[in-house]
Write a protein that holds these residues in place. Structure first.
Motif, mmCIF file in Angstrom:
data_model
loop_
_atom_site.group_PDB
_atom_site.id
_atom_site.type_symbol
_atom_site.label_atom_id
_atom_site.label_comp_id
_atom_site.label_asym_id
_atom_site.label_seq_id
_atom_site.Cartn_x
_atom_site.Cartn_y
_atom_site.Cartn_z
ATOM 1 N N ALA A 91 0.648 -1.322 -0.010
ATOM 2 C CA ALA A 91 0.043 -0.168 0.108
ATOM 3 C C ALA A 91 0.721 1.214 -0.168
ATOM 4 O O ALA A 91 2.031 1.159 0.546
ATOM 5 N N TYR A 110 -4.207 8.926 8.117
ATOM 6 C CA TYR A 110 -3.558 8.944 6.696
ATOM 7 C C TYR A 110 -4.682 8.417 5.912
ATOM 8 O O TYR A 110 -5.845 8.075 6.300
ATOM 9 N N ARG A 160 0.871 4.937 1.727
ATOM 10 C CA ARG A 160 -0.037 5.714 2.875
ATOM 11 C C ARG A 160 0.602 6.775 2.857
ATOM 12 O O ARG A 160 1.724 7.230 2.941
ATOM 13 N N GLU A 172 -4.703 5.695 2.650
ATOM 14 C CA GLU A 172 -4.146 4.548 1.951
ATOM 15 C C GLU A 172 -4.535 4.036 0.995
ATOM 16 O O GLU A 172 -5.804 3.619 0.708
#
Length: 295
Positions: free
Chosen positions: A176, A214, A178, A216
Motif C-alpha cells: 500500500a 492517513y 500511505r 491509504e
C-alpha cells in the motif's frame, strides 16, 4: 528568590539537549555553476529522521521585475551523475531570507554517508548548514518525510518528489501507499499523478481508505508498476472545507521481509540482484545501487 516554573525549566532542558552539528558556517553564494559541497565524512553520525537546516539570504529569480523565488536542489555527490537525494522535493523554491528544513529518509542517510551532499540552485546565499534532531519515522519504506503546508492560496498544492526516493523499493513486497497528514478530518482531496496529462492520473482519494492520520491506497500489480516506473510522483492536495494542514509522510507499507534474497521484476522493467556483493537495480536498461544512485 525567584521561582522557576516547571514548564520553563523543562523547555530549557530540552533546548540544551537538542543535538545539532554544524556542517557549514561560512557564507556561500550558490548558483547552478557554484554549488555548495558537504563531504561524506560530515554525515558519519547522521540518522534517519534527522533534518538538515539551511539558513539562507537573498534568494531570488527576477522575472520582469518580480521575484519568482530561487530553485534549490539537494544532490548526491556521486560524480559524474549527481543524482537527486532520495526524499528531496522537485520544484522547491526559496524566497528572500529564511530557513529551510530537509528531513532525511533512510535511503538519503545511506547516500550522504557514501557520497556527501551537493546543494545547488538558482541564486541565493547559504549562511549556515546544520544537522539537527528531527522526528520519528513511520513504519514502512519512507519515500518522503517533512512538513508540506496545504492551503488554497494560489490554487492546489502539489508535493513533487524525485523518483530517487523510491528507487530502492522491493516492489514485490509493497502492499500500500500511505500518505500521512495532520488534517482534522478526512474530507480532503488527493490526486496521485505521474504527469499533468489526463492519462497521468494514477489514483485519487476515492480509491483510498482512511486510517488514523492517513489515507491509504492498496496496491495492485498495475499500480505497483505505474508507481515504480514513474519518473516522479506528483501528489496534489486540496483541503476543501477543512482547516489548512500539513502533510508529514509518504510511506510504502511493506510485507514482512522474506527469508533470503530473491530477484524482483516489475513487468520485466525493474530487476534487483547482487553483483560483486553490491545490490544492483536495473531500470529501463540503466543500473542503480540500492540508494537510487546511477552506477
Amino acid at each position: 528568590m525567584k521561582k522557576i516554573s516547571l514548564v520553563a525549566l523543562f523547555a530549557a532542558l530540552v533546548a540544551v539537549n537538542v543535538h545539532a552539528t554544524d556542517l557549514v558556517t561560512e557564507t556561500t553564494h550558490v548558483t547552478w555553476t557554484t554549488p555548495l559541497h558537504i563531504e561524506a565524512a560530515q554525515f558519519a553520525n547522521a540518522q534517519p529522521g534527522q533534518k538538515i537546516v539551511i539558513d539562507y539570504t537573498d534568494a531570488k529569480e527576477m522575472v520582469d521585475g518580480e521575484n519568482k523565488g530561487s530553485v534549490v536542489e539537494f544532490k548526491v555527490m556521486n560524480a559524474p551523475h549527481f543524482d537527486h537525494l532520495a526524499g528531496s522535493r522537485e520544484a522547491l523554491r526559496l524566497w528572500d531570507n529564511g530557513t529551510l528544513e530537509h528531513f532525511l529518509t533512510p535511503s538519503a542517510v545511506d547516500s550522504l554517508k557514501a557520497y556527501g551532499l551537493e546543494i545547488v540552485g538558482n541564486d541565493f546565499n547559504v549562511t549556515k548548514v546544520t544537522l539537527e534532531d528531527g522526528k520519528e519515522l513511520k513504519n514502512g519504506f519512507t519515500v518522503w518525510t517533512g512538513f508540506f503546508w496545504v492551503d488554497d492560496e494560489g490554487g492546489w498544492k502539489t508535493l513533487e518528489l524525485y523518483w530517487n526516493g523510491y528507487a530502492g523499493v522491493d516492489w514485490g513486497k509493497a502492499t500500500a501507499l500511505r500518505i500521512y497528514t495532520e488534517a482534522k478530518g478526512s474530507d480532503y482531496i488527493i490526486n496521485v499523478k505521474e504527469n499533468w496529462d489526463p492519462e497521468g492520473q494514477i489514483a485519487d482519494q476515492n480509491a483510498m481508505t482512511d486510517g488514523e492520520g492517513y489515507k491509504e491506497l492498496a496496491l495492485t500489480e498495475e499500480l505497483r508498476t505505474r508507481l515504480a516506473n514513474a519518473n516522479h510522483w506528483m501528489i496534489q492536495f486540496s483541503h476543501k472545507e477543512l482547516d489548512k494542514f500539513n502533510v508529514t509522510d509518504v510511506v510504502l507499507v511493506m510485507e514482512e521481509e522474506a527469508q533470503g534474497i530473491e530477484n524482483t521484476a516489475i513487468e520485466g522493467k525493474a530487476v534487483k540482484f547482487f553483483e560483486n556483493g553490491q545490490l544492483v537495480i536495473i531500470k529501463n536498461g540503466v543500473k542503480y545501487n540500492a540508494l537510487g544512485a546511477q552506477l
